[in-house]
Design a protein around this motif. Structure first.
Motif, PDB file in Angstrom:
ATOM      1  N   GLU A   1      -5.885 -10.378 -27.213  1.00  0.00           N
ATOM      2  CA  GLU A   1      -5.801 -11.532 -26.541  1.00  0.00           C
ATOM      3  C   GLU A   1      -6.231 -11.330 -25.004  1.00  0.00           C
ATOM      4  O   GLU A   1      -6.149 -12.336 -24.317  1.00  0.00           O
ATOM      5  CB  GLU A   1      -4.075 -11.738 -26.327  1.00  0.00           C
ATOM      6  N   HIS A   2      -6.314 -10.296 -24.476  1.00  0.00           N
ATOM      7  CA  HIS A   2      -6.356  -9.845 -23.010  1.00  0.00           C
ATOM      8  C   HIS A   2      -8.023  -9.261 -22.968  1.00  0.00           C
ATOM      9  O   HIS A   2      -8.178  -8.736 -21.888  1.00  0.00           O
ATOM     10  CB  HIS A   2      -5.373  -8.955 -22.364  1.00  0.00           C
ATOM     11  N   ASP A   3      -8.763  -9.470 -24.146  1.00  0.00           N
ATOM     12  CA  ASP A   3      -9.968  -8.808 -24.003  1.00  0.00           C
ATOM     13  C   ASP A   3     -10.806  -9.662 -22.904  1.00  0.00           C
ATOM     14  O   ASP A   3     -10.986 -10.823 -23.168  1.00  0.00           O
ATOM     15  CB  ASP A   3     -10.830  -8.859 -25.297  1.00  0.00           C
ATOM     16  N   HIS A   4     -11.536  -9.035 -22.066  1.00  0.00           N
ATOM     17  CA  HIS A   4     -12.458  -9.677 -20.968  1.00  0.00           C
ATOM     18  C   HIS A   4     -13.731 -10.438 -21.505  1.00  0.00           C
ATOM     19  O   HIS A   4     -14.203 -11.250 -21.258  1.00  0.00           O
ATOM     20  CB  HIS A   4     -13.013  -8.597 -19.942  1.00  0.00           C
ATOM     21  N   ARG A   5     -14.097  -9.588 -22.653  1.00  0.00           N
ATOM     22  CA  ARG A   5     -15.344 -10.465 -23.421  1.00  0.00           C
ATOM     23  C   ARG A   5     -14.837 -11.727 -23.893  1.00  0.00           C
ATOM     24  O   ARG A   5     -15.807 -12.713 -23.829  1.00  0.00           O
ATOM     25  CB  ARG A   5     -15.855  -9.013 -24.371  1.00  0.00           C
ATOM     26  N   LEU A   6     -13.963 -11.607 -24.740  1.00  0.00           N
ATOM     27  CA  LEU A   6     -13.271 -13.128 -25.272  1.00  0.00           C
ATOM     28  C   LEU A   6     -13.154 -13.953 -24.251  1.00  0.00           C
ATOM     29  O   LEU A   6     -13.453 -15.195 -24.484  1.00  0.00           O
ATOM     30  CB  LEU A   6     -12.313 -12.603 -26.192  1.00  0.00           C
ATOM     31  N   HIS A   7     -12.442 -13.685 -22.980  1.00  0.00           N
ATOM     32  CA  HIS A   7     -12.020 -14.472 -22.041  1.00  0.00           C
ATOM     33  C   HIS A   7     -13.488 -15.115 -21.385  1.00  0.00           C
ATOM     34  O   HIS A   7     -13.733 -16.174 -21.151  1.00  0.00           O
ATOM     35  CB  HIS A   7     -11.245 -13.789 -21.001  1.00  0.00           C
ATOM     36  N   ALA A   8     -14.630 -14.167 -21.152  1.00  0.00           N
ATOM     37  CA  ALA A   8     -15.846 -14.789 -20.859  1.00  0.00           C
ATOM     38  C   ALA A   8     -16.509 -15.665 -21.707  1.00  0.00           C
ATOM     39  O   ALA A   8     -17.094 -16.661 -21.427  1.00  0.00           O
ATOM     40  CB  ALA A   8     -16.880 -13.489 -20.493  1.00  0.00           C
ATOM     41  N   PHE A   9     -16.301 -15.461 -23.328  1.00  0.00           N
ATOM     42  CA  PHE A   9     -16.912 -16.419 -24.127  1.00  0.00           C
ATOM     43  C   PHE A   9     -16.262 -17.632 -24.200  1.00  0.00           C
ATOM     44  O   PHE A   9     -16.864 -18.771 -24.164  1.00  0.00           O
ATOM     45  CB  PHE A   9     -16.786 -15.972 -25.375  1.00  0.00           C
ATOM     46  N   TRP A  10     -14.679 -17.703 -23.851  1.00  0.00           N
ATOM     47  CA  TRP A  10     -14.169 -18.911 -23.727  1.00  0.00           C
ATOM     48  C   TRP A  10     -14.494 -19.747 -22.695  1.00  0.00           C
ATOM     49  O   TRP A  10     -14.635 -20.791 -22.725  1.00  0.00           O
ATOM     50  CB  TRP A  10     -12.674 -18.589 -23.807  1.00  0.00           C
ATOM     51  N   THR A  11     -14.800 -18.962 -21.624  1.00  0.00           N
ATOM     52  CA  THR A  11     -15.215 -19.609 -20.207  1.00  0.00           C
ATOM     53  C   THR A  11     -16.565 -20.229 -20.334  1.00  0.00           C
ATOM     54  O   THR A  11     -16.644 -21.125 -19.833  1.00  0.00           O
ATOM     55  CB  THR A  11     -15.050 -18.626 -19.159  1.00  0.00           C
ATOM     56  N   TRP A  12     -17.273 -19.374 -20.871  1.00  0.00           N
ATOM     57  CA  TRP A  12     -18.751 -19.842 -21.099  1.00  0.00           C
ATOM     58  C   TRP A  12     -18.668 -21.224 -21.927  1.00  0.00           C
ATOM     59  O   TRP A  12     -19.496 -22.252 -21.469  1.00  0.00           O
ATOM     60  CB  TRP A  12     -19.392 -18.899 -21.736  1.00  0.00           C
ATOM     61  N   LYS A  13     -18.026 -21.205 -23.023  1.00  0.00           N
ATOM     62  CA  LYS A  13     -17.861 -22.506 -24.011  1.00  0.00           C
ATOM     63  C   LYS A  13     -17.421 -23.519 -23.071  1.00  0.00           C
ATOM     64  O   LYS A  13     -17.734 -24.616 -23.413  1.00  0.00           O
ATOM     65  CB  LYS A  13     -17.092 -22.261 -25.314  1.00  0.00           C
ATOM     66  N   TRP A  14     -16.395 -23.358 -22.421  1.00  0.00           N
ATOM     67  CA  TRP A  14     -15.728 -24.455 -21.797  1.00  0.00           C
ATOM     68  C   TRP A  14     -16.513 -25.010 -20.545  1.00  0.00           C
ATOM     69  O   TRP A  14     -16.565 -26.256 -20.601  1.00  0.00           O
ATOM     70  CB  TRP A  14     -14.270 -23.914 -21.075  1.00  0.00           C
TER      71      TRP A  14
END
Length: 170
Positions: free
Chosen positions: A148-161
């Motif tokens: 839930e707090h993984d920086h890579r997944l956060h970056a993927f969500w941000t990129w897609k957003w």
């Protein structure tokens, strides 16, 4: 200290050498000529643990040379999954931004190990590679328990957003 132990018969000792060869006093770790030569030998060591450590050190000290790039790409294609995983983690944030490195990262998206796939896709995202969207899709679901707090997944969500916002604005 590291140079004295680069040829040690025990692979656990040799695996400590790459980190000892780097000079961490500079913004980007630098290598002496002797340390560089030793690190290139360690990157081809018979022991996978030594190769994995050498991959991290080579990536940190990447000088833009084709020799370093070729060795790093070779480690990203190593027959041992742990060597590929350790090198991918180091490469994701590195200055090694050649097409060959990006292609090797893309190939890692077929790995069974989730961490390796995350690092490969994240490395492509940080390089603004045009295959980033494909890479994110190949990682798999972005809602993963324990991440839930993984920086890579956060970056993927941000990129897609960001891409979705741009599409909606057009």
């Amino acid at each position: 200290m590291g140079l004295r132990h680069a040829g040690h018969p025990n692979p656990r000792v040799r695996a400590r050498v790459p980190g000892l060869l780097l000079s961490w006093n500079t913004p980007r770790p630098s290598l002496s000529a002797a340390a560089r030569a030793a690190l290139l030998v360690l990157a081809r060591d018979e022991d996978w643990g030594v190769r994995a450590e050498a991959g991290g050190a080579l990536t940190a000290a990447h000088d833009g040379s084709s020799e370093f790039t070729d060795i790093i790409v070779g480690l990203l294609r190593d027959p041992v999954a742990d060597v590929r995983a350790c090198t991918a983690e180091a490469v994701a944030h590195s200055t090694a931004r050649t097409a060959a490195v990006a292609d090797a990262l893309l190939a890692l998206l077929d790995e069974d190990d989730l961490g390796t796939r995350l690092n490969a896709a994240y490395g492509l995202l940080l390089r603004d590679d045009p295959r980033t969207g494909e890479a994110i899709e190949r990682v798999g679901p972005l809602s993963l328990p324990g991440f839930e707090h993984d920086h890579r997944l956060h970056a993927f969500w941000t990129w897609k957003w960001d891409r979705r916002e741009r599409s909606d604005a057009e």
